[in-house]
Design a protein around this motif. Structure first.
Motif, PDB file in Angstrom:
ATOM      1  N   VAL A 123       5.855 -55.482 -31.737  1.00 55.87           N
ATOM      2  CA  VAL A 123       5.440 -55.567 -33.141  1.00 55.87           C
ATOM      3  C   VAL A 123       6.641 -55.921 -34.010  1.00 55.87           C
ATOM      4  O   VAL A 123       6.533 -56.739 -34.936  1.00 55.87           O
ATOM      5  CB  VAL A 123       4.796 -54.248 -33.608  1.00 55.87           C
ATOM      6  N   LYS A 124       7.784 -55.339 -33.720  1.00 50.57           N
ATOM      7  CA  LYS A 124       8.995 -55.598 -34.507  1.00 50.57           C
ATOM      8  C   LYS A 124       9.384 -57.075 -34.440  1.00 50.57           C
ATOM      9  O   LYS A 124       9.722 -57.690 -35.463  1.00 50.57           O
ATOM     10  CB  LYS A 124      10.138 -54.719 -34.008  1.00 50.57           C
ATOM     11  N   ARG A 125       9.337 -57.662 -33.252  1.00 46.54           N
ATOM     12  CA  ARG A 125       9.663 -59.082 -33.089  1.00 46.54           C
ATOM     13  C   ARG A 125       8.681 -59.956 -33.856  1.00 46.54           C
ATOM     14  O   ARG A 125       9.075 -60.878 -34.571  1.00 46.54           O
ATOM     15  CB  ARG A 125       9.645 -59.426 -31.590  1.00 46.54           C
ATOM     16  N   TRP A 126       7.391 -59.686 -33.691  1.00 43.82           N
ATOM     17  CA  TRP A 126       6.336 -60.422 -34.391  1.00 43.82           C
ATOM     18  C   TRP A 126       6.494 -60.299 -35.902  1.00 43.82           C
ATOM     19  O   TRP A 126       6.393 -61.288 -36.638  1.00 43.82           O
ATOM     20  CB  TRP A 126       4.986 -59.885 -33.922  1.00 43.82           C
ATOM     21  N   TYR A 127       6.761 -59.095 -36.362  1.00 40.56           N
ATOM     22  CA  TYR A 127       6.910 -58.836 -37.787  1.00 40.56           C
ATOM     23  C   TYR A 127       8.056 -59.668 -38.371  1.00 40.56           C
ATOM     24  O   TYR A 127       7.930 -60.278 -39.437  1.00 40.56           O
ATOM     25  CB  TYR A 127       7.167 -57.341 -38.006  1.00 40.56           C
ATOM     26  N   ALA A 128       9.185 -59.716 -37.664  1.00 39.28           N
ATOM     27  CA  ALA A 128      10.341 -60.487 -38.138  1.00 39.28           C
ATOM     28  C   ALA A 128      10.020 -61.977 -38.186  1.00 39.28           C
ATOM     29  O   ALA A 128      10.437 -62.685 -39.120  1.00 39.28           O
ATOM     30  CB  ALA A 128      11.539 -60.226 -37.243  1.00 39.28           C
ATOM     31  N   THR A 129       9.279 -62.458 -37.199  1.00 34.25           N
ATOM     32  CA  THR A 129       8.894 -63.871 -37.170  1.00 34.25           C
ATOM     33  C   THR A 129       8.043 -64.227 -38.381  1.00 34.25           C
ATOM     34  O   THR A 129       8.281 -65.239 -39.055  1.00 34.25           O
ATOM     35  CB  THR A 129       8.126 -64.195 -35.878  1.00 34.25           C
ATOM     36  N   LEU A 130       7.050 -63.393 -38.668  1.00 33.62           N
ATOM     37  CA  LEU A 130       6.171 -63.679 -39.805  1.00 33.62           C
ATOM     38  C   LEU A 130       6.895 -63.496 -41.134  1.00 33.62           C
ATOM     39  O   LEU A 130       6.707 -64.283 -42.068  1.00 33.62           O
ATOM     40  CB  LEU A 130       4.929 -62.778 -39.749  1.00 33.62           C
ATOM     41  N   ARG A 131       7.737 -62.480 -41.206  1.00 37.89           N
ATOM     42  CA  ARG A 131       8.434 -62.179 -42.471  1.00 37.89           C
ATOM     43  C   ARG A 131       9.306 -63.349 -42.919  1.00 37.89           C
ATOM     44  O   ARG A 131       9.559 -63.505 -44.123  1.00 37.89           O
ATOM     45  CB  ARG A 131       9.313 -60.938 -42.278  1.00 37.89           C
ATOM     46  N   ALA A 132       9.729 -64.178 -41.967  1.00 36.59           N
ATOM     47  CA  ALA A 132      10.608 -65.307 -42.278  1.00 36.59           C
ATOM     48  C   ALA A 132       9.844 -66.537 -42.787  1.00 36.59           C
ATOM     49  O   ALA A 132      10.478 -67.500 -43.222  1.00 36.59           O
ATOM     50  CB  ALA A 132      11.422 -65.682 -41.040  1.00 36.59           C
ATOM     51  N   ARG A 133       8.519 -66.516 -42.738  1.00 35.90           N
ATOM     52  CA  ARG A 133       7.744 -67.684 -43.176  1.00 35.90           C
ATOM     53  C   ARG A 133       7.812 -67.817 -44.700  1.00 35.90           C
ATOM     54  O   ARG A 133       7.405 -66.886 -45.420  1.00 35.90           O
ATOM     55  CB  ARG A 133       6.288 -67.567 -42.728  1.00 35.90           C
ATOM     56  N   PRO A 134       8.261 -68.958 -45.223  1.00 41.13           N
ATOM     57  CA  PRO A 134       8.386 -69.111 -46.687  1.00 41.13           C
ATOM     58  C   PRO A 134       7.071 -68.939 -47.437  1.00 41.13           C
ATOM     59  O   PRO A 134       7.043 -68.315 -48.509  1.00 41.13           O
ATOM     60  CB  PRO A 134       8.944 -70.534 -46.840  1.00 41.13           C
ATOM     61  N   LYS A 135       5.973 -69.472 -46.902  1.00 42.53           N
ATOM     62  CA  LYS A 135       4.692 -69.352 -47.602  1.00 42.53           C
ATOM     63  C   LYS A 135       4.190 -67.916 -47.593  1.00 42.53           C
ATOM     64  O   LYS A 135       3.557 -67.463 -48.557  1.00 42.53           O
ATOM     65  CB  LYS A 135       3.663 -70.283 -46.963  1.00 42.53           C
ATOM     66  N   LEU A 136       4.455 -67.200 -46.506  1.00 44.59           N
ATOM     67  CA  LEU A 136       4.102 -65.785 -46.478  1.00 44.59           C
ATOM     68  C   LEU A 136       4.895 -65.020 -47.543  1.00 44.59           C
ATOM     69  O   LEU A 136       4.338 -64.188 -48.266  1.00 44.59           O
ATOM     70  CB  LEU A 136       4.339 -65.213 -45.089  1.00 44.59           C
ATOM     71  N   GLN A 137       6.166 -65.323 -47.666  1.00 45.68           N
ATOM     72  CA  GLN A 137       6.987 -64.677 -48.691  1.00 45.68           C
ATOM     73  C   GLN A 137       6.463 -64.976 -50.086  1.00 45.68           C
ATOM     74  O   GLN A 137       6.443 -64.101 -50.959  1.00 45.68           O
ATOM     75  CB  GLN A 137       8.437 -65.144 -48.556  1.00 45.68           C
ATOM     76  N   ALA A 138       6.008 -66.213 -50.305  1.00 47.42           N
ATOM     77  CA  ALA A 138       5.452 -66.576 -51.613  1.00 47.42           C
ATOM     78  C   ALA A 138       4.189 -65.776 -51.902  1.00 47.42           C
ATOM     79  O   ALA A 138       3.966 -65.337 -53.043  1.00 47.42           O
ATOM     80  CB  ALA A 138       5.156 -68.075 -51.649  1.00 47.42           C
ATOM     81  N   GLY A 139       3.365 -65.583 -50.880  1.00 50.53           N
ATOM     82  CA  GLY A 139       2.159 -64.783 -51.076  1.00 50.53           C
ATOM     83  C   GLY A 139       2.469 -63.336 -51.388  1.00 50.53           C
ATOM     84  O   GLY A 139       1.811 -62.716 -52.231  1.00 50.53           O
ATOM     85  N   LEU A 140       3.493 -62.783 -50.756  1.00 50.08           N
ATOM     86  CA  LEU A 140       3.889 -61.399 -51.022  1.00 50.08           C
ATOM     87  C   LEU A 140       4.454 -61.234 -52.424  1.00 50.08           C
ATOM     88  O   LEU A 140       4.316 -60.165 -53.038  1.00 50.08           O
ATOM     89  CB  LEU A 140       4.937 -60.940 -50.007  1.00 50.08           C
ATOM     90  N   ALA A 141       5.093 -62.271 -52.942  1.00 55.70           N
ATOM     91  CA  ALA A 141       5.740 -62.179 -54.256  1.00 55.70           C
ATOM     92  C   ALA A 141       4.737 -62.255 -55.396  1.00 55.70           C
ATOM     93  O   ALA A 141       5.059 -61.860 -56.523  1.00 55.70           O
ATOM     94  CB  ALA A 141       6.768 -63.298 -54.402  1.00 55.70           C
ATOM     95  N   LEU A 142       3.524 -62.719 -55.111  1.00 54.27           N
ATOM     96  CA  LEU A 142       2.552 -62.930 -56.178  1.00 54.27           C
ATOM     97  C   LEU A 142       2.197 -61.617 -56.867  1.00 54.27           C
ATOM     98  O   LEU A 142       1.806 -60.648 -56.223  1.00 54.27           O
ATOM     99  CB  LEU A 142       1.283 -63.566 -55.597  1.00 54.27           C
ATOM    100  N   GLY A 143       2.352 -61.587 -58.171  1.00 55.62           N
ATOM    101  CA  GLY A 143       1.917 -60.441 -58.966  1.00 55.62           C
ATOM    102  C   GLY A 143       2.818 -59.238 -58.932  1.00 55.62           C
ATOM    103  O   GLY A 143       2.453 -58.182 -59.463  1.00 55.62           O
ATOM    104  N   LYS A 144       4.011 -59.365 -58.340  1.00 58.77           N
ATOM    105  CA  LYS A 144       4.912 -58.211 -58.292  1.00 58.77           C
ATOM    106  C   LYS A 144       5.215 -57.685 -59.683  1.00 58.77           C
ATOM    107  O   LYS A 144       5.316 -56.477 -59.903  1.00 58.77           O
ATOM    108  CB  LYS A 144       6.221 -58.587 -57.592  1.00 58.77           C
ATOM    109  N   GLN A 145       5.362 -58.596 -60.616  1.00 57.05           N
ATOM    110  CA  GLN A 145       5.718 -58.191 -61.972  1.00 57.05           C
ATOM    111  C   GLN A 145       4.577 -57.464 -62.674  1.00 57.05           C
ATOM    112  O   GLN A 145       4.774 -56.826 -63.697  1.00 57.05           O
ATOM    113  CB  GLN A 145       6.119 -59.418 -62.813  1.00 57.05           C
TER     114      GLN A 145
END
Length: 233
Positions: free
Chosen positions: A185-207
Motif C-alpha cells: 500500500v505504501k508503494r502504491w500510495y507514493a506512486t499515486l501521490r506523485a501524479r500531478p493531476k491527482l495533486q490538482a484534485g486534492l488541492a481543489l477547495g482547500k481554501q
C-alpha cells in the motif's frame, strides 16, 4: 460543462481527482458542510441522501436535459464512460475494476469513516467501538496490501478503483495507522501521490475549509440536520 458540488473530504476528492485526471471542464460549487449546505432543499433535489458530492452534467452522455447524479461511485463510473478513461472495455477487466470500486464504497470508506469518527469526533471515547473499527480498518488495509503485492495498481492499469481508494488511504495518520505496516500500500500510495493531476484534485477547495467547531459538529453528524421531509417543505 459539469457542475461539481464539493467539499474537500475523501468522497469529494474522488470526484475532483477524476475530473482533473480526465481533463473534463467543470464548474465548482463549494459546499460548507458545517453550515448545513448539504441539507438545503435545492441541494436535496440533486442529492436526495443529503450527502456530498453531486454533479450536474449540462451536456450529458446521449444528450437531452441536464443530468444530476449523486453517490461518488456512480459518479466515477459515469465520468469514466463520458471520458473513455480509467475504465477498461474488456468485460473481465471492467468487472475487476468494478469489484474493487464496490469494495471501497461498501467497506473501506464506511469502515474508515466510522473508525475516524470514534477516534476523533465522538463526544465519548467508547472502547468497544474504537477497538471494533480499528481492527476492521487494519483488516481492510491488509486486504488491499495483499491485492497490491504483485501489481502496480489495484485492478490492472490505473483506474477508478485507485481513484476511489486513494483519498481514504490518505487519511491513514488520522486513522491511527502507519503505511510502514503495509509496504505494498505504501508503494502504491507514493506512486499515486506523485501524479500531478491527482495533486490538482486534492488541492481543489482547500481554501474553503472551515474549522470544525461544536455547532459544525452537530450539523455534520446529524444532530441538527432537518429530516428530508422537513427540508423539502
Amino acid at each position: 460543462m459539469i457542475e461539481l458540488y464539493y467539499a474537500p473530504t475523501p468522497n469529494g476528492w474522488k470526484i475532483s481527482i477524476m475530473l482533473e485526471e480526465c481533463g473534463l471542464p467543470y464548474e465548482l460549487h463549494p459546499m460548507q458542510l458545517g453550515r448545513g449546505d448539504q441539507h438545503q432543499p435545492e441541494y436535496l433535489k440533486l442529492s436526495p441522501n443529503g450527502r456530498m458530492p453531486a454533479i450536474v452534467d449540462r451536456d450529458p452522455i446521449g444528450g437531452g436535459e441536464p443530468l444530476a447524479m449523486f453517490e461518488s461511485g456512480a459518479i466515477l463510473i459515469y465520468l469514466a464512460e463520458k471520458s473513455g478513461r480509467f475504465m477498461p472495455q474488456d468485460t473481465r477487466a471492467r468487472f475487476e475494476v468494478l469489484q474493487w470500486l464496490m469494495w471501497q464504497m461498501g467497506g473501506l470508506g464506511p469502515m474508515l469513516g466510522q473508525n475516524g469518527h470514534f477516534l476523533l469526533y465522538a463526544p465519548e471515547k467508547i472502547a468497544y467501538a474504537i477497538d471494533r473499527y480499528t481492527r476492521e480498518a487494519k483488516r481492510l488495509y491488509g486486504v488491499l496490501d495483499t491485492q497490491l503485492a504483485a501489481r502496480d495498481y489495484i485492478a490492472g492499469d490505473y483506474s477508478i478503483a485507485d481513484i476511489a481508494c486513494f483519498p481514504w488511504i490518505m487519511t491513514h495518520k488520522a486513522q491511527g495507522l502507519s503505511l510502514d505496516d503495509y509496504p505494498n500500500v505504501k508503494r502504491w500510495y507514493a506512486t499515486l501521490r506523485a501524479r500531478p493531476k491527482l495533486q490538482a484534485g486534492l488541492a481543489l477547495g482547500k481554501q474553503e475549509t472551515q474549522p470544525m467547531d461544536q455547532q459544525a459538529r452537530k450539523i455534520m453528524f446529524g444532530v441538527d440536520a432537518p429530516s428530508h421531509a422537513q427540508a423539502q417543505q
